[in-house]
Every structure is written in C-alpha cells, then in structure tokens.
Design a protein around this motif. Structure first.
Motif, PDB file in Angstrom:
ATOM      1  N   ARG A  62       6.231  -3.484   2.171  1.00 32.06           N
ATOM      2  CA  ARG A  62       5.732  -2.134   1.855  1.00 32.06           C
ATOM      3  C   ARG A  62       4.223  -2.025   2.085  1.00 32.06           C
ATOM      4  N   ILE A  63       3.500  -3.062   1.707  1.00 36.09           N
ATOM      5  CA  ILE A  63       2.050  -3.045   1.895  1.00 36.09           C
ATOM      6  C   ILE A  63       1.711  -3.010   3.380  1.00 36.09           C
ATOM      7  N   GLN A  77       6.196   4.814  -3.188  1.00 35.66           N
ATOM      8  CA  GLN A  77       5.681   3.594  -3.805  1.00 35.66           C
ATOM      9  C   GLN A  77       5.243   3.843  -5.239  1.00 35.66           C
ATOM     10  N   ASN A 102       8.378 -11.486  -4.049  1.00 31.74           N
ATOM     11  CA  ASN A 102       7.309 -10.793  -3.347  1.00 31.74           C
ATOM     12  C   ASN A 102       7.658 -10.316  -1.949  1.00 31.74           C
ATOM     13  N   GLN A 105       7.738  -6.355  -1.469  1.00 33.64           N
ATOM     14  CA  GLN A 105       6.450  -5.755  -1.774  1.00 33.64           C
ATOM     15  C   GLN A 105       5.460  -5.957  -0.633  1.00 33.64           C
ATOM     16  N   TYR A 106       5.495  -7.128   0.010  1.00 37.81           N
ATOM     17  CA  TYR A 106       4.604  -7.371   1.143  1.00 37.81           C
ATOM     18  C   TYR A 106       4.972  -6.475   2.323  1.00 37.81           C
ATOM     19  N   THR A 140       2.437   0.498   4.794  1.00 36.43           N
ATOM     20  CA  THR A 140       1.408   1.440   4.350  1.00 36.43           C
ATOM     21  C   THR A 140       0.104   1.226   5.109  1.00 36.43           C
ATOM     22  N   CYS A 141      -0.295  -0.009   5.323  1.00 34.93           N
ATOM     23  CA  CYS A 141      -1.532  -0.287   6.062  1.00 34.93           C
ATOM     24  C   CYS A 141      -1.442   0.199   7.504  1.00 34.93           C
ATOM     25  N   LEU A 146       3.435   6.806   0.117  1.00 31.51           N
ATOM     26  CA  LEU A 146       2.672   6.568  -1.108  1.00 31.51           C
ATOM     27  C   LEU A 146       3.388   7.158  -2.314  1.00 31.51           C
TER      28      LEU A 146
END
Length: 150
Positions: free
Chosen positions: A20-21, A65, A14, A17-18, A24-25, A62
C-alpha cells in the motif's frame, strides 16, 4: 484445519502494508510529475486532465487507507500478540519457536497449538494476560495443514 508457523505469523504482518505504501508513493510521484508538467505547459490540457485523474486516484487510495488504518493496526497488534504467545509456549515446552504452529492468527478462546510434543489447547484467563496449556488429542490429525512450513 490450517495451522500457521511462527515465521508465517512474523513475516505476514507487514507484507500488505508495504504494498500500500509503494502504491501511494507511485501515485504521489505521478501526480506531482503531471502537475509540474501542467504548470510548465499551461495551454496543454492533457497534463491538467492527467493531474486531475491521478489526484482523484490518490484521494481515493488515501481515503481507503484511512478507513482501513484501525483494522490494520488491530491485526498487526493481534499477530504480534500471537507471536509472543508462541514464544511463551516454546519456553514452557522447551522446544524451538520455529517448530510450533497455531491455528489462529489472533488470540482467542479456541487456539490449538501443534508442537513436536503433541497438540495443545490454549486456555486464557479472564483478562487474557496469562494462559494454560492443555494437551488434546485430535481425532483426524491427518487433516492438519501447516501454512508457512518449509
């Protein structure tokens, strides 16, 4: 030859992936901030330009992703399968799962397992639902490097 511990397989699923999140935020918040500033100050063009720049970056991120989504899902699924295999091997050999290392992060035909009881090769059946452990002897066991070992 590089081997991976159970903890390494479990925690490495993980991490990216964290990140990337979070990226994006941050881009979404910056885009919304500059868009609100542009709406408040319609004659100040710098907020419009910054909104366009951050909106373009957001669309780019985006798009990347979305493109990598299926690859990420497959790698998470396969790493999860390897952790399940490590648990089963630990149960069969009656050792702790933390003491087992595998040389692949994905289940395949050439998986070697390093345990306190020696090295084993994992032989899967045709549909990959079951496996058999076969003890092997490595000629150069000093070349083994374990990733995630404490």
């Amino acid at each position: 030859m590089i081997f991976y511990t159970y903890d390494y397989l479990h925690t490495s699923q993980n991490t990216w992936q964290y990140a990337r999140i979070v990226i994006t935020c941050v881009l979404v918040l910056a885009f919304l901030l500059f868009l609100i500033q542009y709406w408040r100050h319609r004659f100040d063009i710098k907020y419009k330009d910054l909104s366009i720049i951050f909106g373009t970056l957001l669309l780019l991120i985006l798009g990347m992703q979305y493109n990598d989504f299926s690859n990420i899902q497959n790698s998470i699924k396969q790493s999860g399968q390897m952790t399940t295999v490590v648990k089963e091997i630990a149960k069969q050999l009656r050792v702790s799962k933390q003491s087992i290392s595998v040389n692949s992060t994905t289940p395949n035909d050439n998986v070697l397992v390093k345990t306190p009881k020696g090295f084993f090769r994992v032989d899967y059946n045709t549909d990959g639902s079951q496996f058999v452990l076969e003890q092997v002897i490595l000629h150069d066991s000093d070349a083994v490097k374990v990733e995630g070992e404490k």
